[in-house]
Motif scaffolding. Structure first.
Motif, PDB file in Angstrom:
ATOM      1  N   SER A 101       2.583   1.817  -3.364  1.00  0.00           N
ATOM      2  CA  SER A 101       1.685   2.140  -4.484  1.00  0.00           C
ATOM      3  C   SER A 101       1.085   3.529  -4.373  1.00  0.00           C
ATOM      4  N   LEU A 102       1.419   4.277  -3.319  1.00  0.00           N
ATOM      5  CA  LEU A 102       0.840   5.620  -3.173  1.00  0.00           C
ATOM      6  C   LEU A 102       1.283   6.546  -4.298  1.00  0.00           C
ATOM      7  N   GLY A 103       2.583   6.508  -4.627  1.00  0.00           N
ATOM      8  CA  GLY A 103       3.092   7.396  -5.668  1.00  0.00           C
ATOM      9  C   GLY A 103       2.381   7.231  -7.002  1.00  0.00           C
ATOM     10  N   GLY A 105      -0.289   5.541  -7.555  1.00  0.00           N
ATOM     11  CA  GLY A 105      -1.731   5.365  -7.401  1.00  0.00           C
ATOM     12  C   GLY A 105      -2.519   6.639  -7.300  1.00  0.00           C
ATOM     13  N   ILE A 106      -1.926   7.705  -6.782  1.00  0.00           N
ATOM     14  CA  ILE A 106      -2.664   8.966  -6.617  1.00  0.00           C
ATOM     15  C   ILE A 106      -3.140   9.523  -7.957  1.00  0.00           C
ATOM     16  N   LEU A 142      -6.235  -2.110   2.894  1.00  0.00           N
ATOM     17  CA  LEU A 142      -6.556  -1.530   4.195  1.00  0.00           C
ATOM     18  C   LEU A 142      -7.320  -2.525   5.067  1.00  0.00           C
ATOM     19  N   PHE A 167      10.955   9.063   2.040  1.00  0.00           N
ATOM     20  CA  PHE A 167      10.679   7.816   1.317  1.00  0.00           C
ATOM     21  C   PHE A 167      11.936   6.946   1.252  1.00  0.00           C
ATOM     22  N   GLY A 178       0.804  -1.206   0.000  1.00  0.00           N
ATOM     23  CA  GLY A 178       0.000   0.000   0.000  1.00  0.00           C
ATOM     24  C   GLY A 178       0.837   1.255   0.000  1.00  0.00           C
ATOM     25  N   ALA A 179       1.891   1.269   0.819  1.00  0.00           N
ATOM     26  CA  ALA A 179       2.765   2.447   0.879  1.00  0.00           C
ATOM     27  C   ALA A 179       3.518   2.642  -0.434  1.00  0.00           C
ATOM     28  N   ARG A 219      -8.176   0.920  -8.810  1.00  0.00           N
ATOM     29  CA  ARG A 219      -7.121   1.318  -7.881  1.00  0.00           C
ATOM     30  C   ARG A 219      -7.677   1.556  -6.477  1.00  0.00           C
ATOM     31  N   ARG A 279      -7.138  10.050  -9.119  1.00  0.00           N
ATOM     32  CA  ARG A 279      -7.632  11.342  -9.617  1.00  0.00           C
ATOM     33  C   ARG A 279      -8.334  11.201 -10.957  1.00  0.00           C
ATOM     34  N   TRP A 297      -6.783  -0.469  -2.914  1.00  0.00           N
ATOM     35  CA  TRP A 297      -6.384   0.160  -1.656  1.00  0.00           C
ATOM     36  C   TRP A 297      -7.310  -0.241  -0.508  1.00  0.00           C
TER      37      TRP A 297
END
Length: 499
Positions: free
Chosen positions: A106-108, A110-111, A134, A208, A103-104, A126, A115, A130
């Motif tokens: 894939s944040l980059g 994934g954001i 979670l 990071f 999860g961490a 996506r 959107r 997440w």
């Protein structure tokens, strides 16, 4: 599905254990309220991890990029299989770590997807991935927490209250703090202290990098250190295993030793060509610089400093089963992400096979040296009468020489000669009398201080950074390393040498 339940006869120190085997679906009345773990939560953890793996693969499929096996999908799928086939409490940590790590990471990427940059369908998939991660993390945490009986928690709380504090810090928290400090120090020593990458001077990128490189370098460092300490081996075996890790990193993971133009770093091709060995397809100076650099800065020096923080525990393992599993999953996850980069696929089959042979030979040598040393080791006086600052000064001079040599054949000869003489001197002295942990920490600190000082003399090899952030980065990293090392060198202990 059955499970052993343990009930203490009283809340005091138990004299025996009563073991009962009950079905998984038995209610609280059947087990007296002790060690209740729900089958539903186990299925939820496995199901959400598997769903996350499918959804992560489905993102590219929905986007029209075809089926691509993402490293994150592999990690969570392996976590689901491990939990499904071994439903023990410590195994639930594997699922939690896999979910949180993926999860961490894939944040980059994934954001922008959430959107809607790649369309509504990708955003939905996506988001569902997440949510699955979670829920998996929550279910695994719930299983771990409810896996403790109330009586066990009371007993542990009583022991914590009875245990004396050491230097103002409760004993229960000193070992985790030491482990966290070590993995962070590995991240700093391996990458951030040299300040050659794009993260230099960027607080977000630095944060990071600390997390990622703590997994890539810190996790295998603490695992290797614990293996050596559990076996009763010494620093020679540990350094050989660190060399095996260095070859693994440079030749099998990022494969930078075999690359002719890695990641677009300035001067890479010129540096490689200066000491190129055509028959092997590698640069002699790069082989020395990469492998020895990993041995010292990624693993050895941080471990030496961290052991000095609690010299009385320098020869004891720090991780239990749960911590070892977490470290192993973190390392495999980080290494998998590196391998997924096309830039990390430079080695030929022959080069990769040869690297595996070298790693195996180093590991076998470590075991042979460690076993022989354990059989012949006898109590001896330590070098406590040698001034620790004298050790630091000698090591600092050697570190500055090896760090400042040019990337040529002359530099290769000087660097390998000085490094070899230092290793021989270290082994010759420790064969007669083992070193205290603070003296070993002084050697590790000297090498990291030298790297931090030399980093002031150049700009990053990739990316752009302004003058003030660059030198502020150098200063902060050097101060962090110096503070960690000074703590280790100033603390005294008369009970346990480090080597």
């Amino acid at each position: 599905m059955y499970e052993a339940r343990y009930d203490h006869a009283s809340d005091k120190e138990p004299t025996h254990l009563v073991v009962r085997v009950v079905p998984w679906d038995a209610g609280p009345a059947a087990v007296g309220g002790s060690y209740e773990v729900g089958e539903v939560m186990v299925r939820l953890l496995v199901g959400t991890l598997a769903s996350a793996a499918v959804l992560l693969v489905g993102i590219d499929l929905v986007a029209g990029d075809g089926v691509q096996l993402r490293p994150g999908a592999v990690i969570v799928l392996v976590g689901a299989l491990v939990v499904a086939f071994s439903r023990r409490r410590h195994v639930f940590w594997v699922g939690v770590v896999a979910a949180v790590f993926v999860g961490a990471m894939s944040l980059g990427p994934g954001i922008p997807d959430v959107r809607g940059d790649r369309g509504l369908a990708v955003a939905v998939v996506r988001a569902l991935a997440w949510v699955s991660l979670l829920v998996a993390a929550a279910a695994g945490t719930r299983l771990i927490w409810t896996g403790r009986s109330r009586r066990d928690r009371k007993l542990k709380a009583g022991r914590r209250q009875a245990a004396p504090a050491e230097n103002g810090l409760p004993r229960d928290w000193r070992r985790p703090a030491q482990v966290v400090g070590l993995v962070v120090l590995c991240a700093i020593g391996a990458e951030l202290l040299a300040a050659y990458g794009e993260s230099t001077g960027d607080p977000g990128a630095i944060a990071f990098s600390v997390v990622f490189f703590a997994a890539l370098y810190g996790a295998p460092a603490v695992l290797t250190r614990d293996l050596v300490r559990r076996r009763g081996w010494g620093w020679p075996s540990m350094l050989l295993l660190f060399a095996a890790l260095g070859v693994t990193e440079a030749c099998l993971v990022d494969q930078s030793l075999f690359s002719s133009h890695y990641q677009g770093y300035d001067g890479w091709e010129e540096s490689r060509e200066a000491t190129l060995i055509p028959a092997l397809g590698i640069s002699a100076f790069n082989a020395y610089n990469f492998v020895v650099g990993h041995v010292i800065f990624s693993f050895g020096a941080p471990v030496a400093v961290a052991e000095g923080w609690r010299a009385e525990r320098a020869r004891e393992p720090w991780l239990g089963i749960r911590g070892s599993l977490v470290a192993a999953v973190a390392y495999v996850g980080a290494a998998t992400l590196i391998l997924s980069d096309p830039e990390s696929r430079s080695g030929s089959p022959v080069q990769l096979l040869s690297s595996v042979v070298v790693v195996a030979a180093l590991a076998l040598s470590a075991a042979l040296v460690g076993t022989r040393g354990t059989a012949t080791r006898a109590p001896r006086d330590t070098l406590r009468d040698v001034p620790v600052w004298a050790v630091f000064a000698v090591a600092l001079i050697a570190a500055l020489i090896t760090g400042a040599v040019p990337e040529t054949w002359n530099g290769f000869v000087v660097g390998t000669t000085v490094t070899g003489l230092l290793v021989v001197a270290f082994l010759a002295v420790t064969r007669r009398r083992p070193w205290p942990a603070r003296h070993v920490a002084a050697v590790g600190l000297a090498f990291m201080v030298a790297r931090g000082l030399l980093a002031f003399t150049y700009y990053p090899l990739i990316g752009e950074v302004a003058t003030v952030p660059k030198y502020l980065h150098n200063t902060v990293m050097l101060l962090a390393v110096a503070a960690a090392g000074l703590v280790a060198m100033r603390l005294r202990d008369t009970r346990s040498p480090a080597s």
